[in-house]
Design a protein around this motif. Sequence first.
Motif, mmCIF file in Angstrom:
data_model
loop_
_atom_site.group_PDB
_atom_site.id
_atom_site.type_symbol
_atom_site.label_atom_id
_atom_site.label_comp_id
_atom_site.label_asym_id
_atom_site.label_seq_id
_atom_site.Cartn_x
_atom_site.Cartn_y
_atom_site.Cartn_z
ATOM 1 N N GLN A 173 0.814 -1.216 0.000
ATOM 2 C CA GLN A 173 0.000 0.000 0.000
ATOM 3 C C GLN A 173 0.844 1.261 0.000
ATOM 4 O O GLN A 173 0.374 2.331 -0.371
ATOM 5 C CB GLN A 173 -0.916 -0.004 1.224
ATOM 6 C CG GLN A 173 -1.921 -1.138 1.229
ATOM 7 C CD GLN A 173 -2.846 -1.115 0.032
ATOM 8 O OE1 GLN A 173 -3.420 -0.074 -0.309
ATOM 9 N NE2 GLN A 173 -2.990 -2.252 -0.628
ATOM 10 N N GLY A 174 2.114 1.142 0.404
ATOM 11 C CA GLY A 174 2.996 2.305 0.385
ATOM 12 C C GLY A 174 3.196 2.860 -1.002
ATOM 13 O O GLY A 174 3.336 4.083 -1.179
ATOM 14 N N LEU A 175 3.215 1.992 -2.002
ATOM 15 C CA LEU A 175 3.368 2.453 -3.379
ATOM 16 C C LEU A 175 2.178 3.298 -3.812
ATOM 17 O O LEU A 175 2.344 4.329 -4.474
ATOM 18 C CB LEU A 175 3.524 1.246 -4.316
ATOM 19 C CG LEU A 175 4.771 0.379 -4.123
ATOM 20 C CD1 LEU A 175 4.713 -0.841 -5.032
ATOM 21 C CD2 LEU A 175 6.024 1.201 -4.411
ATOM 22 N N LEU A 176 0.999 2.865 -3.434
ATOM 23 C CA LEU A 176 -0.206 3.618 -3.795
ATOM 24 C C LEU A 176 -0.246 4.956 -3.060
ATOM 25 O O LEU A 176 -0.625 5.982 -3.647
ATOM 26 C CB LEU A 176 -1.451 2.800 -3.467
ATOM 27 C CG LEU A 176 -1.623 1.477 -4.220
ATOM 28 C CD1 LEU A 176 -2.886 0.767 -3.761
ATOM 29 C CD2 LEU A 176 -1.658 1.711 -5.709
ATOM 30 N N GLN A 177 0.130 4.957 -1.807
ATOM 31 C CA GLN A 177 0.140 6.196 -1.040
ATOM 32 C C GLN A 177 1.148 7.183 -1.604
ATOM 33 O O GLN A 177 0.882 8.393 -1.678
ATOM 34 C CB GLN A 177 0.444 5.893 0.421
ATOM 35 C CG GLN A 177 -0.646 5.098 1.126
ATOM 36 C CD GLN A 177 -0.254 4.672 2.525
ATOM 37 O OE1 GLN A 177 0.832 5.003 3.002
ATOM 38 N NE2 GLN A 177 -1.137 3.942 3.198
ATOM 39 N N ALA A 178 2.301 6.676 -2.037
ATOM 40 C CA ALA A 178 3.313 7.547 -2.635
ATOM 41 C C ALA A 178 2.821 8.140 -3.951
ATOM 42 O O ALA A 178 3.013 9.329 -4.220
ATOM 43 C CB ALA A 178 4.603 6.764 -2.865
ATOM 44 N N ALA A 179 2.173 7.323 -4.753
ATOM 45 C CA ALA A 179 1.643 7.808 -6.032
ATOM 46 C C ALA A 179 0.548 8.839 -5.816
ATOM 47 O O ALA A 179 0.481 9.850 -6.524
ATOM 48 C CB ALA A 179 1.114 6.637 -6.852
ATOM 49 N N ARG A 180 -0.315 8.596 -4.818
ATOM 50 C CA ARG A 180 -1.377 9.549 -4.524
ATOM 51 C C ARG A 180 -0.822 10.870 -4.024
ATOM 52 O O ARG A 180 -1.336 11.942 -4.358
ATOM 53 C CB ARG A 180 -2.311 8.939 -3.466
ATOM 54 C CG ARG A 180 -3.143 7.772 -3.969
ATOM 55 C CD ARG A 180 -4.278 8.204 -4.843
ATOM 56 N NE ARG A 180 -5.282 8.926 -4.077
ATOM 57 C CZ ARG A 180 -6.237 9.665 -4.606
ATOM 58 N NH1 ARG A 180 -6.292 9.827 -5.918
ATOM 59 N NH2 ARG A 180 -7.121 10.274 -3.844
ATOM 60 N N SER A 181 0.261 10.799 -3.236
ATOM 61 C CA SER A 181 0.872 12.024 -2.724
ATOM 62 C C SER A 181 1.506 12.850 -3.833
ATOM 63 O O SER A 181 1.677 14.064 -3.692
ATOM 64 C CB SER A 181 1.925 11.685 -1.666
ATOM 65 O OG SER A 181 3.011 10.983 -2.241
ATOM 66 N N LEU A 182 1.837 12.195 -4.937
ATOM 67 C CA LEU A 182 2.434 12.890 -6.081
ATOM 68 C C LEU A 182 1.373 13.404 -7.052
ATOM 69 O O LEU A 182 1.719 13.946 -8.112
ATOM 70 C CB LEU A 182 3.406 11.963 -6.807
ATOM 71 C CG LEU A 182 4.662 11.578 -6.016
ATOM 72 C CD1 LEU A 182 5.489 10.547 -6.791
ATOM 73 C CD2 LEU A 182 5.507 12.811 -5.723
ATOM 74 N N GLY A 183 0.121 13.211 -6.715
ATOM 75 C CA GLY A 183 -0.959 13.774 -7.527
ATOM 76 C C GLY A 183 -1.650 12.799 -8.456
ATOM 77 O O GLY A 183 -2.516 13.219 -9.247
ATOM 78 N N ALA A 184 -1.297 11.528 -8.416
ATOM 79 C CA ALA A 184 -1.941 10.554 -9.293
ATOM 80 C C ALA A 184 -3.365 10.273 -8.819
ATOM 81 O O ALA A 184 -3.622 10.190 -7.610
ATOM 82 C CB ALA A 184 -1.131 9.261 -9.325
#
Length: 228
Positions: free
Chosen positions: A120-131
Amino acid sequence: MLPTEQDLAALWLTLQLASLTTLILLLLGTPFAWWLAHTHRRWKVIPEALVALPLILPPTVLGFYLLLAFAPDGILGAPWHWLTGSGLAFTFTGLLIGSILYSLPFVVQPLQSGFEQLDQGLLQAARSLGASRLSCFRRIVIPLCRRSFLTAITLGFAHTVGEFGVVLMIGGNIPGSTQVLSIALYDHVETLEYARAHWLAGGLLLFSISLLLLLYSLNRRQQAEIIR
């Protein structure tokens, strides 16, 4: 002895049924599996148990209750008859609904397992970058869970091809309309046409083995790539 035109029609009907069932289950089962993998509600066990029910429920039991539901005054048959003017029992549409319900766990469970193991860390990182959520699912979830999707597609398709009890109960044995390969095979055995039965049985056996070999080979190759 070569397959008859009726056998070829059963083959084509089976391929149509398996393809449509798998496609619909992917469209409906993917968001449902995602919800099951991430929800923390206590009553989550209820839908999980309902999804897994076809794994242990005798197919004829499900087929019997679906047959009652498909009746002109049934819970599904009545609104369908009101909308279309036709019935659901002993039709391809009825077979499709029954196949979707009976093959549900073979698609949902592999997807749910893959989603639960996803970092889930990958998804959270992507969301934090605006995805966006859709972009995250398309670019991260699907590639990382492609083995789960492949397993779901393979099992859903193969299980639908091999259905017997459910399709016999709700579809009967109408050539060109509801007679799938498993029913055609049973028909040949009943009439002692063992040579034709061997064609169908051998073809289904070869298909099943080939599909499983392909699935395990692709999974092993993906595991090797991950280790590297």
